[in-house]
Design an enzyme around this catalytic site. Structure first.
Site, PDB file in Angstrom:
ATOM      1  N   ASP A  14     -65.623  -6.012   5.689  1.00 14.28           N
ATOM      2  CA  ASP A  14     -65.715  -6.607   4.358  1.00 14.28           C
ATOM      3  C   ASP A  14     -66.206  -8.053   4.526  1.00 14.28           C
ATOM      4  O   ASP A  14     -66.274  -8.591   5.639  1.00 14.28           O
ATOM      5  CB  ASP A  14     -64.372  -6.543   3.617  1.00 14.28           C
ATOM      6  CG  ASP A  14     -64.583  -6.612   2.103  1.00 14.28           C
ATOM      7  OD1 ASP A  14     -65.677  -7.030   1.664  1.00 14.28           O
ATOM      8  OD2 ASP A  14     -63.654  -6.266   1.354  1.00 14.28           O
TER       9      ASP A  14
HETATM   10  C1  BGC Z   1     -65.282  -7.156  -1.557  1.00 16.05           C
HETATM   11  C2  BGC Z   1     -66.015  -5.863  -1.314  1.00 16.05           C
HETATM   12  C3  BGC Z   1     -67.482  -6.034  -1.567  1.00 16.05           C
HETATM   13  C4  BGC Z   1     -68.003  -7.179  -0.734  1.00 16.05           C
HETATM   14  C5  BGC Z   1     -69.504  -7.397  -0.886  1.00 16.05           C
HETATM   15  C6  BGC Z   1     -65.935  -8.337  -0.890  1.00 16.05           C
HETATM   16  O1  BGC Z   1     -65.385  -9.518  -1.309  1.00 16.05           O
HETATM   17  O2  BGC Z   1     -63.948  -7.013  -1.127  1.00 16.05           O
HETATM   18  O3  BGC Z   1     -65.486  -4.846  -2.120  1.00 16.05           O
HETATM   19  O4  BGC Z   1     -68.170  -4.846  -1.291  1.00 16.05           O
HETATM   20  O5  BGC Z   1     -67.326  -8.354  -1.098  1.00 16.05           O
HETATM   21  O6  BGC Z   1     -69.836  -7.861  -2.119  1.00 16.05           O
END
Ligand code: BGC
Length: 754
Positions: free
Chosen positions: A280
């Site tokens: 993530d």
């Molecule tokens: C979130 C994810 C997301 C990623 C990219 C993160 O902060 O937890 O769900 O896919 O950002 O945008």
């Protein structure tokens, strides 16, 4: 120093699980050969590049692409933009390995669908699949080939802001939804121009964060992990999901991004997942804050060796070449991760078709057909919670007061994390009601504003007043904001009030947890003032989580939980309110009675003193421990009678199939759809079993007077559970079974497993 964190105390798990057969895409010798050829040509810097994702198409990220130091870009949208960045890879980098463009398409790209907690409650797998087909078509038209969805986190705590993005509280429903979404995104082949690579996230148990506080610690048993939090991911993997995203949270002391047990022992070794895992956002470097790594180099080492193939945005995988040269990281580990990334790129057809067709942006996005799917899914996702004296559907000749801060708020109709959705595309309830019954029949007043929360404190949120005589809180407060007077005047001049209250879209989602389930701002004052007019009220709640509505059932006639329904929210609500469509959505989460009753979920275990659920010693002294509305609950404009429960297989062998049927009859006056649900309870197991577990469901549409026999077939293996040694077993003995309209009622029988 490399630390191996695999939980060696956990015995080997038998491979049979409750969730269907593996459906991985076979790895062909031809594909392996192509990957080997490339790997042989790559420098270790280029290998690290394939494992690195950057955000945006800035001069710096494009320079990295040209140097072979980036494998993916995130958040670059539009055919022109993505094609330009792709040219940097295909024309200027040494090995011409295509980029894969990723983006969050959580509930639609430009045609925004209902938020996932809502659409899960449609129980409509073909329609959910169709919606993701639309999302994939729109995303690819805009150059996006990889979506960070489906989000398949199970959640039992509505304080957690991301419950709105998740897949509800039930692992069985959730795993079917996960599979439907993967099929929709990836289509027949990920290589098709209108298909994307899906990404099941956030692996794993992110929904179990303590106190509902985002990114927080998770400490749960291996059994809970396997029975509740893993099955939705298994559903996605079995459906062939191309990628998985690791989670931010620490799981039993090991952060998701460095968790060898979940990423390698379970995902790769048990489930045979052969796609790639992405971290993530910035989570690799967060290992420092977790206290799991001393610097970026160690963070990279821990993540890569645990099983995270691609680093999202924090750049720590740039340490890979040094780690290899210093002997800390075997190059074989790097090669294996690169192999997985390249495999997905080949499967996605990127080597043959790296560019997107700019013409599709004009023809494929926000089309009438796409909007039609959004409208249907929105209709099927809203939940009718109460309909006293059949106040709904409303006659179109009535004068209707449309009141409340969410009645005409375009942005909030879309909900949080709305992809590339634009507020201007949204149809509000006010617009739709006016279009349906004519301006002359509609009186509108906003009543109050919903102030945003600031700095963790609720700016302008009145301290909750004690419940009033009518039950609506805040009634004693005489200092009503002036605009409530307009709302009261509108109510007084109308036959019926549609009252749109709840949360702004930004009050749920990532980093948007709440410490209460209250209606923010002065909304309770507004509600109370409208209730005091004695006009019939239909409460329409727009929110990303269940709110505290203990006061509502006695004070308003109708209650609709609309969640955030997307671009077609207004049309869907108006169609249901005026009877052009019958509601059929169900709750994908149990509705807690109050903040203090969190967590409330239907598939809990019994205590040693179960008694009747309302007995004082099983719950609280001051309120029932039952949910206000149970999981699976939702009304419609007709009535259904359940009868003739028939156990076609009163005795099932452990390798057999349970067959149960029941007659469902529409005994009301309108055509409507019932979501018929099958629940099972294993009376005695190797561990205490949940009081009920969903094992099947079917949407059944019947005309008045029509009756249908609904039959469910469940493999006995799917009735099994983990024993204390974490072996999957199918216990013999007596099971209870219900065919039911929700998780708290139904017609009941028993069967034996022998
Ligand atoms: C979130 C994810 C997301 C990623 C990219 C993160 O902060 O937890 O769900 O896919 O950002 O945008």
């Amino acid at each position: 120093m490399l630390r191996f964190r695999s939980l060696t105390c956990v015995p080997l798990i038998v491979l049979t699980t409750a969730v269907g057969a593996l459906a991985q895409q076979a790895t062909s010798p031809d594909l392996d050969r192509k990957i080997d050829d490339l790997l042989q040509k790559m420098t270790v810097e280029e290998k690290a590049g394939q494992l690195t994702q950057f955000a945006g198409n800035t001069p710096e990220t494009l320079a990295a692409v040209r140097q072979g130091k980036a494998g993916s870009l995130l958040g670059v949208l539009g055919a022109q933009q993505t094609n330009e960045a792709q040219r940097a890879a295909m024309e200027n980098s040494r090995l011409k390995i295509p980029l894969i463009f990723g983006y969050d398409v959580i509930h639609g790209y430009r045609t925004v669908f209902p938020v996932p907690i809502a659409s899960t409650g449609s129980f409509d797998m073909p329609l959910l699949e169709q919606a993701e087909r639309v999302a994939a078509k729109e995303a690819t038209a805009s150059g996006v080939k990889w979506v960070f969805a489906p989000m398949v986190d199970i959640a039992r705590d509505p304080r957690w802001g991301r419950i709105v993005e998740g897949i509800g509280e039930d692992p069985s429903l959730g795993s079917r939804v996960a599979a439907a979404k993967v099929r929709g995104f990836q289509g027949k082949s990920m290589a098709d121009p209108d298909s994307v690579v899906a990404c099941a996230k956030h692996y794993v148990a992110y929904g179990a964060v303590e106190g509902g506080r985002d990114y927080n610690t998770v400490d749960i048993s291996e059994q809970l992990l396997r029975e509740v939090y893993l099955p939705t991911f298994r559903g996605a993997v079995d459906a062939g999901v191309g990628t998985v995203m690791s989670s931010f949270n620490d799981l039993n002391g090991v952060p998701g991004v460095a968790n060898h047990h979940t990423l390698t022992d379970i995902l790769r070794d048990e489930w045979k997942f052969d796609g790639f895992v992405v971290s993530d956002w910035g989570a690799v470097h967060e290992l420092l804050a977790h206290g799991f790594a001393v610097d970026g180099a160690q963070a990279a080492l821990e993540s890569l060796t645990a099983g995270v193939d691609m680093d999202m945005v924090d750049g720590d995988y740039a340490h890979i070449p040094d780690l290899v040269r210093s002997g800390k990281l075997p190059v074989g580990v790097v090669d294996e991760a690169v192999r997985r990334v390249l495999r997905v790129k080949f499967r996605a057809g990127l080597f043959e078709h790296p560019y997107s067709d700019p013409n599709r942006e004009k023809t494929d996005i926000l089309t009438p057909e796409n909007l039609q799917v959004a409208r249907k899914l929105a209709q099927e996702s809203l939940v009718l919670l109460q309909n006293t004296s059949d106040i709904l559907p409303l006659s179109k000749s009535k004068t209707v007061a449309v009141i409340g801060p969410l009645a005409d708020d375009k942005a909030s109709q879309l909900g949080p994390w709305a992809g590339n959705g634009q507020a201007k595309d949204a149809v509000t309830p006010l617009e739709a009601v006016v279009a349906k019954i004519g301006k002359e029949h509609v009186l509108y007043a906003k009543g109050v504003d919903i102030p945003p929360f600031e700095g963790g404190l609720a700016a302008g949120v009145a301290a909750p007043a004690p419940a009033s005589a009518t039950g609506a809180q805040g009634a004693e407060d005489n200092g009503k904001p002036a605009s409530i007077n307009d709302a009261v005047a509108a109510a007084n001049k109308s036959d019926v009030v549609l009252l749109f209250v709840g949360e702004l879209a930004g009050m749920t989602g990532e980093a948007s947890s709440r410490s209460t389930l209250d209606f923010p701002g002065d909304q309770l004052k507004l509600i109370n003032a409208i209730v005091e007019t004695k006009k019939p009220v239909v409460l329409v709640i727009e929110s990303g989580r269940p709110l505290d509505i203990r006061w509502a059932p006695k004070n308003v006639a109708g209650i609709i939980q609309a969640w955030f329904l997307g671009v077609q929210a207004g049309n869907a609500i108006a169609e249901v309110v005026f009877g052009d469509a019958s509601p059929s959505g169900r709750l994908a989460v149990s509705w807690p009675r109050s903040l203090g009753s969190i967590p409330t979920y239907y598939n809990h275990r019994n205590t040693g003193r179960p008694g009747s659920p309302d007995r004082w010693h099983t719950g609280y002294l001051d309120q029932s421990s039952l949910p206000l509305f149970p999981f699976g609950y939702g009304l419609t404009y007709s009535k259904f009678k359940y009868g003739n429960l028939s156990l076609k297989t009163p005795v099932v062998s452990t390798d057999g199939v349970l067959r149960v049927s029941a007659d469902i009859e529409n005994v009301g006056k309108r055509e409507a759809t019932e979501v018929v649900q099958l629940y099972v309870h294993d009376r005695v197991g190797p561990t205490s079993r949940p009081v009920r577990e969903l094992k099947g469901f079917e949407r059944v549409t019947l005309r008045p007077g029509e009756r249908k026999s609904v039959e469910f077939s469940v493999k006995a293996n799917d009735l099994g559970s983990y024993d204390p040694q974490m072996r999957w077993v199918v216990p013999v003995g007596t099971y209870d079974v219900w065919v039911a309209p929700d998780s708290a009622s139904g017609i009941e029988g028993t069967f034996e497993v022998k």
